[in-house]
Design an enzyme around this catalytic site. Structure first.
Site: not given
Ligand code: NDP
Length: 478
Positions: A173, A206-207, A210, A248, A382
């Site tokens: 994906k 993703g939502p 996922g 990761e 980040e």
């Protein structure tokens, strides 16, 4: 590329979603125009892909290593033949300037695939253990690979390559923000002639899908790259069916500059590395820690480098930086720059607003903050943009303490004229990779992080281990 609706790839065929009619558009970050329209999958398509991967597993796992490597070698040849298409796809979808796309981003494809083959040939797949047992490495099974947009081909190749060589079947994906490179990669795999069901790709956010992917009972392992936030959700969703999860995730890597380093070279290298890929690298050296006696000089050098940094069209050759990937990302970076100002840090280059000279495109001003202490938001979060924070330290012990004072642990950088000191400090870094005086990392080395930067290691031999189970057969040796 903009007209065609991108299809998914399930059981060896290009398919539209079975029931979902939803479309998602990807935006070229330099022009703000649509560069791709994707037909996004629903849960039924995820199920179809998982069943196809499961059905293909026994057959593909029974291929010899040489047979699997021969298919991956075909894949490399196709990739190299269509290399320029990949370069264009990357620059179009996520804004990496041409030279970076050509020399680094696309190059990760053949680079990782070749290194994985070398590692597989060198690996001891079986051996005698104890008095009468056999230790055997076997493919873990059906894998879900979830990739982000920042180094798209790096992340595709670092997951697909070892999964294919190990004998796994898979469902990819890719990020919907950058679907063009994944689409091309899937075309290369299709042309290479892997058996149907070995490689599947489902488009979808993703939502939306996922959880269907990461909790699917037919899936044995998840390899995820992206934000720590999403990585945590993936691990939770995979926990009920006890899948292996390799992650990761993010980073906030320290670059320690000692006064005995070649200051001008070290600071310049650190600033340019931080801004590379518009600051969108998980291992970017975003916190520059500078020995107090040379701090003001270092700030002056960094500000000069940032002010001289050129921004430009990703499609053009030359040494310039590109836009960040999306409006969402641009807005997040602006918010964090403003927080830095509000918390009292001093902008010595760049700042809020779109970079001068651009009336469109998500061009962030290359920004340097001085007067930063490590508890500030811009030193902890980040940013994922071209934003450097500079923090003074008084001695070696304090440098180590500040460098490790972060929830992350992906990378660290040490600059010193005293190699013994650089080695000593490197050993104290709680990070998966350390670089001394600008040394680069090659594809054979493990890549991954300590603490909240993830679990597991990718690349080369270590990338293969992620996709292998270990079996012991007692009594095998008679
Ligand atoms: P995400 O972590 O949200 O996305 C990465 C991948 O995970 C995408 O394919 C995404 O799908 C998918 N995903 C998101 N949520 C889930 C979920 N619950 N289950 C399964 N898959 C999921 O990163 P963003 O693109 O939103 O970027 C946000 C921030 O993350 C950045 O600002 C940066 O700080 C960090 N980041 C770090 C990266 C790294 O290499 N360490 C890479 C990218 C981002 P989709 O996008 O299609 O919805």
């Amino acid at each position: 590329m903009s007209e065609a609706v991108l299809k998914s790839y399930i059981d060896g065929k290009w398919v539209l979603p079975a029931t979902s009619t939803d479309l998602v558009t990807a935006i070229n970050p330099a022009t703000e125009e649509i560069c791709a329209t994707v037909a996004v999958c629903g849960h039924d398509d995820v199920d179809r892909a998982a069943r196809a991967a499961r059905a293909a597993f026994d057959g593909y796992a029974a291929f010899t290593l040489d047979q699997r490597i021969a298919l991956v070698e075909k894949l490399i040849a196709i990739f190299e033949r269509r290399y320029d298409e990949m370069v264009t796809a990357i620059s179009t979808e996520m804004g990496a300037p041409y030279d970076l796309s050509y020399n680094a981003q696309a190059e990760c494809g053949p680079g990782h695939l070749k290194e994985t083959i070398i590692a597989a040939r060198e690996m001891e797949w079986e051996r005698k253990i104890g008095s009468n047992a056999r230790l055997v490495r076997e493919p873990i099974g059906v894998c879900v690979l979830i990739t982000p947009w920042n180094w798209p081909v790096n992340q595709l190749a670092a997951k697909i390559g070892p999964a294919l060589v190990a004998g796994c079947t898979m469902i990819l994906k890719p990020s919907e923000v950058a679907p063009l490179s994944a689409q091309l990669f899937a075309e290369f795999i299709d042309e290479a002639g892997f058996p149907a069901g070995v490689f599947n790709m489902v488009h979808g956010t993703g939502p939306a899908i996922g959880d269907a992917l990461t909790s699917h009972p037919e899936v044995d392992m998840i390899s995820f790259t992206g934000s720590t936030r999403a990585g945590i959700q993936v691990a939770k969703s995979a926990a009920d069916t006890v899948k292996r999860v390799s992650q990761e995730l993010g980073g906030k890597s320290a670059n320690i500059v000692f006064a005995d380093s070649d200051l001008t070279a070290a600071v310049k290298r650190g600033v340019l590395h931080c801004f590379e890929n518009a600051g969108q690298s998980c291992n970017a050296p975003t916190r520059m820690l500078v020995e107090a006696s040379v701090y003001d000089d270092a700030v002056g050098i960094a500000a000069e480098v940032a002010r001289a940094a050129k921004l430009g069209d990703p499609m053009e050759k030359g040494r310039h930086f590109g836009p960040v990937v999306s409006k969402l990302q641009f807005d997040k970076i602006q918010r964090l720059i403003q927080i830095g100002i509000d918390e009292g840090a001093q902008v010595v280059a760049g700042g809020v607003g779109r970079a001068e000279g651009f009336d469109r495109g998500y061009y962030v001003k290359p920004t340097v903050f001085a007067g930063v202490h490590n508890k500030m938001t811009i030193a902890q979060e980040e940013v994922f943009g071209p934003v450097l924070v500079m923090i003074p330290f008084k001695d070696e012990a304090e440098a180590i303490e500040i460098a490790n004072d972060t929830p992350y642990g992906l990378a660290a950088y040490v600059q010193s004229g005293d190699l013994e000191r650089a080695r000593r400090v490197s050993r104290r870094m709680r990070a998966g990779g350390v670089s001394i005086n600008g040394a680069g990392q090659d594809y054979a080395s493990p890549f991954g992080g300590y603490k909240q930067s993830g679990n597991g290691r990718e690349w080369g031999e270590w990338g293969l281990h992620d996709f292998l189970e270990i079996k012991v057969i007692n009594g095998f040796e008679g």
